[in-house]
Design a protein around this motif. Structure first.
Motif, short mmCIF file in Angstrom:
data_model
loop_
_atom_site.label_atom_id
_atom_site.label_comp_id
_atom_site.label_asym_id
_atom_site.label_seq_id
_atom_site.Cartn_x
_atom_site.Cartn_y
_atom_site.Cartn_z
N THR A 1 0.83 -1.20 0.00
CA THR A 1 0.00 0.00 0.00
C THR A 1 0.86 1.25 0.00
OG1 THR A 1 -1.75 -1.17 1.19
CG2 THR A 1 -1.81 1.23 1.25
N GLU A 2 1.92 1.24 0.79
CA GLU A 2 2.83 2.38 0.83
C GLU A 2 3.46 2.62 -0.54
OE1 GLU A 2 6.42 4.18 3.62
OE2 GLU A 2 6.09 2.01 3.55
N ARG A 3 3.87 1.54 -1.21
CA ARG A 3 4.49 1.69 -2.54
C ARG A 3 3.50 2.24 -3.55
NH1 ARG A 3 6.83 -3.38 -1.19
NH2 ARG A 3 5.29 -4.48 -2.49
N ILE A 4 2.25 1.78 -3.47
CA ILE A 4 1.23 2.29 -4.40
C ILE A 4 1.01 3.78 -4.17
CG2 ILE A 4 -1.22 2.20 -5.00
CD1 ILE A 4 -1.11 -0.83 -4.39
N LEU A 5 0.86 4.17 -2.91
CA LEU A 5 0.57 5.58 -2.61
C LEU A 5 1.75 6.49 -2.93
CD1 LEU A 5 -1.42 5.22 0.74
CD2 LEU A 5 -2.31 5.63 -1.55
N GLN A 6 2.96 5.96 -2.87
CA GLN A 6 4.13 6.78 -3.20
C GLN A 6 4.08 7.33 -4.62
OE1 GLN A 6 7.38 4.16 -2.23
NE2 GLN A 6 7.65 5.01 -0.17
N GLN A 7 3.36 6.65 -5.50
CA GLN A 7 3.24 7.11 -6.88
C GLN A 7 2.48 8.43 -6.99
OE1 GLN A 7 1.94 3.84 -9.61
NE2 GLN A 7 2.00 2.60 -7.74
N TYR A 8 1.77 8.79 -5.91
CA TYR A 8 0.92 9.97 -5.96
C TYR A 8 1.47 11.14 -5.14
CZ TYR A 8 -1.90 6.51 -8.16
OH TYR A 8 -2.33 5.53 -9.04
N GLN A 9 2.74 11.05 -4.74
CA GLN A 9 3.39 12.18 -4.11
C GLN A 9 3.44 13.34 -5.11
OE1 GLN A 9 7.03 9.82 -3.12
NE2 GLN A 9 6.80 10.72 -1.09
N PRO A 10 3.28 14.57 -4.67
CA PRO A 10 3.05 15.06 -3.30
C PRO A 10 1.58 15.30 -2.98
CG PRO A 10 3.56 16.91 -4.72
CD PRO A 10 3.50 15.69 -5.60
N HIS A 11 0.72 14.39 -3.45
CA HIS A 11 -0.73 14.56 -3.29
C HIS A 11 -1.36 13.40 -2.53
CE1 HIS A 11 -0.42 17.78 -6.26
NE2 HIS A 11 0.15 16.94 -7.10
N ARG A 12 -0.61 12.74 -1.65
CA ARG A 12 -1.13 11.52 -1.05
C ARG A 12 -2.32 11.77 -0.11
NH1 ARG A 12 4.29 8.74 1.10
NH2 ARG A 12 4.82 10.95 1.38
N THR A 13 -2.44 12.98 0.42
CA THR A 13 -3.59 13.29 1.26
C THR A 13 -4.89 13.23 0.45
OG1 THR A 13 -2.34 14.63 2.84
CG2 THR A 13 -4.68 15.10 2.66
N MET A 14 -4.88 13.84 -0.72
CA MET A 14 -6.07 13.79 -1.56
C MET A 14 -6.33 12.39 -2.09
SD MET A 14 -7.68 16.57 -1.38
CE MET A 14 -8.94 15.86 -2.45
N ALA A 15 -5.27 11.63 -2.32
CA ALA A 15 -5.46 10.22 -2.70
C ALA A 15 -6.20 9.48 -1.60
CB ALA A 15 -4.11 9.57 -2.98
N ALA A 16 -5.82 9.72 -0.34
CA ALA A 16 -6.51 9.09 0.79
C ALA A 16 -7.97 9.53 0.85
CB ALA A 16 -5.80 9.44 2.09
#
Length: 301
Positions: free
Chosen positions: A270-285
């Motif tokens: 999950t961490e690796r998947i979300l890293q693709q959306y830096q620097p917007h990981r809050t909105m991804a969540a």
């Protein structure tokens, strides 16, 4: 006394998300939510304040009902609280543009236009809520939050209870919590954290010599506070745009559904998947949480 503000709302502003977030506790001892209005009780600078907000299509008419004397510092904190509880700190458009063509998040962005991160009124509220809610189900967490407010908060002259600040929380004995269904570990963490904030040893205000990274490290050094609690606190308290909620069970469940898999991805994946959306990981969540909820209940985590 009363302090009035009118805040313009951006086009496509989703009032229903804001109201749903603040409607989590059906008993509503510190929040009262109407069809197009919100009343929120919170302690600010040792003063009970009710933030009364009425929504129109283009603006939020806000009245701060203050049980005491105002000051420039209090007015700044009122303005900060209004921006937070209205979800106006993070502009959702950059993430929407970033993820528009993404095979995973593109469809979510298109079916959830204008989704925002709604925050707690204060950083202290966000972090104590994260401590209270960690590793338990949401209904039980909401019940404990209500108990916490009744123990450490104060009642406004208008009737609502006000979410407490650190000094009042630090004075509550651990046994007061544990006799009301708090685990000892949770009660000790709340008292430990509140004591550090109340004494000034832990400064939650950001500044040139106290940035988000430094605050995060200081929080992680507190026994009982881990990465999920810190990231959730950064998200709901500071409106930090790049929080990774890879340890969140609901985030993993949403990814499982999005990926069409039989099991939730583990925390590392999950961490690796979300890293693709830096620097917007809050909105991804935010989009992942909202994908699990009925449309009117987005942003309720």
């Amino acid at each position: 006394m009363k302090l009035e503000r009118t805040l313009p709302l951006p086009a496509g502003y989703r009032v229903r998300d804001v109201l749903a977030f603040h409607r989590r506790d059906e008993q509503g001892i510190a929040e009262h939510v109407g069809p197009d209005s919100l009343r929120k009780g919170v302690m600010l600078d040792g003063v009970p304040v009710v933030l009364a907000i009425r929504f129109t299509p283009a603006s939020a008419a806000c009245v701060a009902e203050i049980d005491g004397v105002s000051s420039p510092a209090l007015e700044r904190h009122i303005d900060d609280a209004l921006l937070s509880i209205l979800g106006l700190r993070i502009d959702p458009d950059p993430f929407c543009a970033f993820a528009a063509a993404d095979p995973l998040f593109g469809p979510l962005v298109r079916c959830q236009p204008g989704l925002r991160i709604v925050q707690s009124a204060t950083v202290f509220e966000a972090l104590t809520w994260a401590i209270i809610g960690q590793q338990i189900n949401l209904p039980f967490a909401i019940a404990l939050r209500r108990t916490f407010i009744l123990l450490a908060g104060r009642r406004h002259s208008g009737g609502l209870w006000c979410y407490p600040e650190a000094p009042d929380t630090a004075r509550i004995a651990i046994e007061e919590f544990t006799s009301r269904k708090f685990s000892r570990a949770k009660a000790e963490t709340l008292q430990r954290f509140s004591g550090l904030v109340a004494s000034g040893e832990l400064d939650l205000a950001t500044g040139a010599d106290n940035d988000i990274a430094q605050i995060s490290q200081r929080l992680l050094a507190i026994k009982g506070i881990g990465p999920w609690t810190v990231n959730y606190g950064l998200l709901r308290g500071y409106g930090h745009a790049d929080c990774s909620l890879h340890g969140d069970v609901a985030i993993r469940a949403a990814l499982q559904r999005l990926l069409g898999e039989e099991q939730k991805p583990d925390i590392l994946r999950t961490e690796r998947i979300l890293q693709q959306y830096q620097p917007h990981r809050t909105m991804a969540a935010a989009h992942l949480w909202a994908s699990l909820a009925p449309p009117a209940d987005a942003n309720t985590a």
